[in-house]
Design a protein around this motif. Structure first.
Motif, PDB file in Angstrom:
ATOM      1  N   CYS A 249       0.855  -1.189   0.000  1.00  0.00           N
ATOM      2  CA  CYS A 249       0.000   0.000   0.000  1.00  0.00           C
ATOM      3  C   CYS A 249       0.891   1.238   0.000  1.00  0.00           C
ATOM      4  CB  CYS A 249      -0.921  -0.001   1.229  1.00  0.00           C
ATOM      5  SG  CYS A 249      -1.986   1.462   1.335  1.00  0.00           S
ATOM      6  N   GLN A 250       0.875   1.990  -1.095  1.00  0.00           N
ATOM      7  CA  GLN A 250       1.657   3.220  -1.169  1.00  0.00           C
ATOM      8  C   GLN A 250       0.936   4.395  -0.518  1.00  0.00           C
ATOM      9  OE1 GLN A 250       4.881   3.434  -2.323  1.00  0.00           O
ATOM     10  NE2 GLN A 250       4.613   1.208  -2.279  1.00  0.00           N
ATOM     11  N   HIS A 251      -0.385   4.350  -0.504  1.00  0.00           N
ATOM     12  CA  HIS A 251      -1.178   5.447   0.064  1.00  0.00           C
ATOM     13  C   HIS A 251      -1.286   5.252   1.572  1.00  0.00           C
ATOM     14  CE1 HIS A 251      -2.590   6.997  -3.902  1.00  0.00           C
ATOM     15  NE2 HIS A 251      -2.301   5.757  -4.250  1.00  0.00           N
ATOM     16  N   LEU A 252      -0.144   5.404   2.244  1.00  0.00           N
ATOM     17  CA  LEU A 252      -0.035   5.112   3.660  1.00  0.00           C
ATOM     18  C   LEU A 252       0.996   6.044   4.271  1.00  0.00           C
ATOM     19  CD1 LEU A 252       0.279   1.554   5.216  1.00  0.00           C
ATOM     20  CD2 LEU A 252       1.973   3.299   5.764  1.00  0.00           C
ATOM     21  N   ALA A 253       0.687   6.558   5.459  1.00  0.00           N
ATOM     22  CA  ALA A 253       1.617   7.460   6.144  1.00  0.00           C
ATOM     23  C   ALA A 253       1.632   7.153   7.630  1.00  0.00           C
ATOM     24  CB  ALA A 253       1.209   8.913   5.921  1.00  0.00           C
ATOM     25  N   CYS A 254       2.802   7.358   8.261  1.00  0.00           N
ATOM     26  CA  CYS A 254       2.944   7.276   9.710  1.00  0.00           C
ATOM     27  C   CYS A 254       3.102   8.704  10.214  1.00  0.00           C
ATOM     28  CB  CYS A 254       4.148   6.426  10.103  1.00  0.00           C
ATOM     29  SG  CYS A 254       3.994   4.688   9.642  1.00  0.00           S
ATOM     30  N   MET A 255       2.155   9.152  11.007  1.00  0.00           N
ATOM     31  CA  MET A 255       2.101  10.558  11.404  1.00  0.00           C
ATOM     32  C   MET A 255       2.384  10.706  12.895  1.00  0.00           C
ATOM     33  SD  MET A 255      -1.277  11.619   9.189  1.00  0.00           S
ATOM     34  CE  MET A 255      -1.284  13.283   9.852  1.00  0.00           C
ATOM     35  N   PRO A 256       3.277  11.636  13.259  1.00  0.00           N
ATOM     36  CA  PRO A 256       3.623  11.812  14.677  1.00  0.00           C
ATOM     37  C   PRO A 256       2.467  12.401  15.477  1.00  0.00           C
ATOM     38  CG  PRO A 256       4.614  13.552  13.358  1.00  0.00           C
ATOM     39  CD  PRO A 256       3.982  12.579  12.387  1.00  0.00           C
ATOM     40  N   LEU A 257       2.342  11.960  16.708  1.00  0.00           N
ATOM     41  CA  LEU A 257       1.373  12.499  17.655  1.00  0.00           C
ATOM     42  C   LEU A 257       2.142  12.908  18.905  1.00  0.00           C
ATOM     43  CD1 LEU A 257      -1.436   9.797  17.396  1.00  0.00           C
ATOM     44  CD2 LEU A 257      -1.444  12.058  16.337  1.00  0.00           C
ATOM     45  N   ARG A 258       2.028  14.155  19.279  1.00  0.00           N
ATOM     46  CA  ARG A 258       2.726  14.638  20.466  1.00  0.00           C
ATOM     47  C   ARG A 258       1.743  15.402  21.340  1.00  0.00           C
ATOM     48  NH1 ARG A 258       6.562  15.479  16.219  1.00  0.00           N
ATOM     49  NH2 ARG A 258       8.507  14.327  16.556  1.00  0.00           N
ATOM     50  N   PRO A 273      -8.809   0.490  -1.247  1.00  0.00           N
ATOM     51  CA  PRO A 273     -10.112  -0.124  -1.503  1.00  0.00           C
ATOM     52  C   PRO A 273     -10.218  -1.541  -0.936  1.00  0.00           C
ATOM     53  CG  PRO A 273      -8.777  -0.218  -3.479  1.00  0.00           C
ATOM     54  CD  PRO A 273      -7.988   0.571  -2.473  1.00  0.00           C
ATOM     55  N   THR A 274      -9.100  -2.123  -0.527  1.00  0.00           N
ATOM     56  CA  THR A 274      -9.118  -3.524  -0.091  1.00  0.00           C
ATOM     57  C   THR A 274      -8.661  -3.723   1.348  1.00  0.00           C
ATOM     58  OG1 THR A 274      -6.889  -3.832  -1.017  1.00  0.00           O
ATOM     59  CG2 THR A 274      -8.755  -4.400  -2.432  1.00  0.00           C
ATOM     60  N   LEU A 275      -7.718  -2.915   1.815  1.00  0.00           N
ATOM     61  CA  LEU A 275      -7.212  -3.088   3.175  1.00  0.00           C
ATOM     62  C   LEU A 275      -8.164  -2.490   4.208  1.00  0.00           C
ATOM     63  CD1 LEU A 275      -3.453  -2.156   2.624  1.00  0.00           C
ATOM     64  CD2 LEU A 275      -4.406  -4.443   2.945  1.00  0.00           C
ATOM     65  N   THR A 276      -8.102  -3.029   5.414  1.00  0.00           N
ATOM     66  CA  THR A 276      -8.905  -2.520   6.526  1.00  0.00           C
ATOM     67  C   THR A 276      -7.988  -2.203   7.701  1.00  0.00           C
ATOM     68  OG1 THR A 276      -9.230  -4.715   7.502  1.00  0.00           O
ATOM     69  CG2 THR A 276     -10.834  -4.002   5.824  1.00  0.00           C
ATOM     70  N   VAL A 295      -0.671   4.200  18.089  1.00  0.00           N
ATOM     71  CA  VAL A 295      -1.790   4.367  19.017  1.00  0.00           C
ATOM     72  C   VAL A 295      -3.118   4.317  18.273  1.00  0.00           C
ATOM     73  CG1 VAL A 295      -0.433   5.705  20.644  1.00  0.00           C
ATOM     74  CG2 VAL A 295      -1.707   6.895  18.870  1.00  0.00           C
ATOM     75  N   GLN A 296      -3.067   4.457  16.945  1.00  0.00           N
ATOM     76  CA  GLN A 296      -4.300   4.456  16.158  1.00  0.00           C
ATOM     77  C   GLN A 296      -3.991   4.080  14.716  1.00  0.00           C
ATOM     78  OE1 GLN A 296      -7.964   7.440  16.124  1.00  0.00           O
ATOM     79  NE2 GLN A 296      -6.218   8.403  15.157  1.00  0.00           N
ATOM     80  N   ILE A 297      -4.907   3.360  14.089  1.00  0.00           N
ATOM     81  CA  ILE A 297      -4.847   3.070  12.654  1.00  0.00           C
ATOM     82  C   ILE A 297      -6.125   3.638  12.058  1.00  0.00           C
ATOM     83  CG2 ILE A 297      -4.746   1.291  10.870  1.00  0.00           C
ATOM     84  CD1 ILE A 297      -3.357  -0.516  12.921  1.00  0.00           C
ATOM     85  N   ARG A 298      -5.985   4.494  11.090  1.00  0.00           N
ATOM     86  CA  ARG A 298      -7.153   5.235  10.599  1.00  0.00           C
ATOM     87  C   ARG A 298      -7.226   5.169   9.071  1.00  0.00           C
ATOM     88  NH1 ARG A 298      -7.768  11.061  10.005  1.00  0.00           N
ATOM     89  NH2 ARG A 298      -5.715  11.334  10.968  1.00  0.00           N
ATOM     90  N   ARG A 299      -8.369   4.728   8.572  1.00  0.00           N
ATOM     91  CA  ARG A 299      -8.605   4.691   7.125  1.00  0.00           C
ATOM     92  C   ARG A 299      -9.264   5.995   6.701  1.00  0.00           C
ATOM     93  NH1 ARG A 299     -12.522   3.192   3.394  1.00  0.00           N
ATOM     94  NH2 ARG A 299     -11.732   2.081   1.558  1.00  0.00           N
TER      95      ARG A 299
END
Length: 321
Positions: A249-258, A273-276, A295-299
């Protein structure tokens, strides 16, 4: 081409900004890099889009100054190169290029010397096996570090070892030696901010480095992407590359939370369209204990990519509430 060309930053961490680069700056960069490693180049196979400064400078401008034949290629658009080349050949890679690079080199190595350049994104893990297989067979592998604002800053041979970066001959390293700090350079090739009147001669980037002297430094990551989880420094760019590779999945990012409650943590944001969320969580479990849990996975509905394939997390549209 006009006297100046305007590029936009990738927008991977914030909204894109525009930077103008002169024709003279671009020609200087193309001659310096191609003249160093690809003297006499006759063919340039560019997988780097011209919307990105890397693809424009070493592709279109590079072909102009060397009079090489330019082929604009794209794995995503199924635009593959004609491998009937005439002489020394340059391949401009982005991350996705390494998927088919071995098959290209298998055809090219018996014919001509090849220079493989990589820039604009982190090297995929599969790159090192290809380097090991073809290095020394008439193929040179070079990684470039730069930005839209500065152009190419430094270079190093591609290999498993964490080789220090060396700045180019027209770049001066201003970062203090022996102290972790942002990458600060002086260069005549720094672009002009669109809202500014003239180009600056110095630029401090988001790159976090350790200067080791003699124009060399170790690259530690992007300052905005480095966080500490349970006392261990983590590079969210590396985590993103690992998770993207195992999920395809290229449309994926890891975003910092502070924040005060969680300290430093991160969330995974993706569009597919396929991953959950559950399948992403399972992929993270498979990566093992070295991979810190988000801490969270968000579609989200849409996570756009820049021209060079970087997720533009600033532009996400969240699904649901």
């Amino acid at each position: 081409m006009s006297a100046e060309h305007v590029f936009s930053t990738s927008g991977s961490t914030s909204a894109p900004r525009q930077w103008a680069r002169t024709r003279r700056q671009m020609e200087q960069e193309a001659r310096m890099i191609l003249g160093t490693w690809a003297a006499g180049v006759t063919d340039i196979l560019s997988f780097a889009p011209t919307e990105h400064s890397y693809g424009m400078i070493l592709g279109q401008v590079g072909a102009d100054v060397t009079r090489a034949r330019l082929q604009s290629c794209s794995l995503e658009a199924l635009l593959l190169p004609d491998l009937q080349v005439r002489g020394p050949t340059v391949i401009l890679c982005i991350a996705s290029t390494w998927t088919l690079l071995a098959s290209l080199l298998k055809r090219l190595v018996p014919q001509v010397p090849v220079l493989v350049l990589h820039s604009a994104s982190a090297l995929p893990s599969k790159a090192y096996a290809i380097v090991d297989r073809y290095a020394g067979q008439g193929v040179t592998f070079i990684e470039l570090l730069g930005s839209t604002e500065t152009g190419a800053i430094a270079h190093r041979p591609i290999g498993e070892a964490a080789t220090a970066w060396t700045v180019f001959e027209d770049v001066s390293l201003l970062s203090p030696v022996g102290v972790e700090s942002r990458l600060n350079v002086h260069s005549p090739r720094i672009a002009r901010a669109a809202e500014g009147q003239v180009s600056a001669l110095t630029h401090q980037s988001d790159d976090w480095i350790l200067a080791v002297g003699h124009g060399q430094f170790q690259w530690l990551g992007r300052a905005s992407q480095l966080i500490k989880i349970n006392g261990v420094r983590q590079d969210l760019g590396v985590l993103r590359a690992e998770l993207s590779a195992v999920t395809q999945c290229q449309h994926l990012a890891c975003m910092p939370l502070r924040d005060e409650l969680r300290g430093e943590a991160y969330e995974v944001v993706f569009s597919s369209p396929t991953l959950t969320e559950a399948s992403l969580a399972q992929a993270i479990e498979r990566l093992g204990v070295h991979f810190p849990k988000p801490v969270q996975i968000r579609r989200v509905e849409h996570l756009p990519l820049s021209a060079s394939g970087k997720p533009q997390a600033w532009a996400i549209q969240q699904t649901g509430s």
